[in-house]
Design a protein around this motif. Sequence first.
Motif, PDB file in Angstrom:
ATOM      1  N   THR A  93     -27.341  65.076  70.683  1.00 59.22           N
ATOM      2  CA  THR A  93     -28.469  64.651  69.854  1.00 59.22           C
ATOM      3  C   THR A  93     -28.302  65.136  68.419  1.00 59.22           C
ATOM      4  O   THR A  93     -28.543  64.389  67.455  1.00 59.22           O
TER       5      THR A  93
ATOM      6  N   ALA B  35     -27.961  60.908  76.230  1.00 60.19           N
ATOM      7  CA  ALA B  35     -27.968  61.275  74.811  1.00 60.19           C
ATOM      8  C   ALA B  35     -27.039  60.373  74.002  1.00 60.19           C
ATOM      9  O   ALA B  35     -27.387  59.929  72.903  1.00 60.19           O
TER      10      ALA B  35
ATOM     11  N   TYR C 201     -26.966  67.796  76.167  1.00 57.74           N
ATOM     12  CA  TYR C 201     -27.956  66.839  75.658  1.00 57.74           C
ATOM     13  C   TYR C 201     -28.334  67.185  74.218  1.00 57.74           C
ATOM     14  O   TYR C 201     -28.388  66.314  73.337  1.00 57.74           O
TER      15      TYR C 201
END
Length: 456
Positions: free
Chosen positions: A140, A196, A136
């Motif tokens: 990002t 994400a 994640y």
Amino acid sequence: MAQSKEMTSGACLPLILNFAIPLLLGNLLQQAYYLVDSAIVGKFLGIDALASVGASTSVVFLILGFCNGCCGGFGIPVAQKFGARDYVTMRRYVSVSLKLAGVMSVVIAIITSLLCGYILRCMQTPETIFQDAYYYLLITFIGVPCTFFYNLLSSIIRALGDSKTPFWFLLFSALLNIILDLVCILLFGWGVAGAAIATVFSQGVSAWLCYHYMYRKFDILRTTASDRRFRPELARQLLAIGVPMGLQFSITAIGSIMLQSANNALGTACVAAFTAAMRIKMFFMCPLESLGIAMATFSGQNYGAGRPERIWRGVKSAAVIMLSYVAVVAVILWTLSDKFALLFIAPSEHEIIYDTALFLHVSVSFFPVLGLLCILRYTIQGAGYTRLALFSGVSEMIARILVSVIAVPLWGYWAVCFGDPTAWVFADAFLIPAFIYVYRRLCAIVKRERAVAASA
């Protein structure tokens, strides 16, 4: 042709309110799809997956907060030159800021992507959620350029007095994000990484729409070859304003990371409660943040126009709006916090629901303090005194570190709940005298300039 809007004359309260409403709707949309992200993850993937998203929340805020702060800072000279009607210099600031954004966002994306694992280890992330948290966080960070450019372009458009257009692009992005969440998680089975990917892609779409619209619709932004030339002196001025604003967010986030690390050590259940509570809290904080952003543009334009007395009137008007909102939201969160927790958590998880509600009850009790913080900090930044605002971030960081190191080991999750409110109190203790100093300085500068003009 899109319409820019000056806020250097007329009644302050309706001007600020009308400008802030599209910002509010946009921020609410942004937080709504963060809520949807977390709700889909929590409901379909379970508590561990929800905790893995939350385990890196403060780190994401550290990096994206720096990017967003820089973007807001880059917009301040644009607002000031727009208020002063110096459109040539304004266009040159816009051109240079886009070039700086390209370099900075790519460098930040590369460095942070390489450090993901190290960061999560330092934060004592539980092994049961480490892998999902890593993916994640990595996705990002790879998407940092999308976030950077969307926020920069939105900041430039708002500096021209148009807060509605970024909202419409964000509305489209939010709907796209929700659809992609469901597709990536339920159809493709990509898990937390899918959430994400959906968010990064949606922000990239928003950035492209803002860029396309800005140069097609605003005549005063149409540049010549001379305007597009990179100007080191303007770059230095932009960095002198933008970097302190970015650091202010990052310094604040360092304290948040310390607090989240202390909470991570309390176990997965506390991490899940913290994640759910933070998502809900951020949603209800949106109007306060939006009001602050509106004050940055209001302050910047009136500073550029040489009207500091309007800045003071604007602060008072913003305080009235803030207190009215806080009164309403306090009733909502004190009575419905446990119901909001059910968006993320199964009804059988009684302890997590209780801890989520506790966090929200404590936070909303200090929302007036937070509201004042947003108004004063952004007003000071809009006037160009970003280094003073940076020190308020230092105050927040110190408060959160003290809570993390001293209070959490003694009182556990209760102390975590008081981490943010303590930081807000520390920040206001600095910002109130800082604003008085800035306002008096601006009045003295304008008085001196008027005296010189009269004698000429």
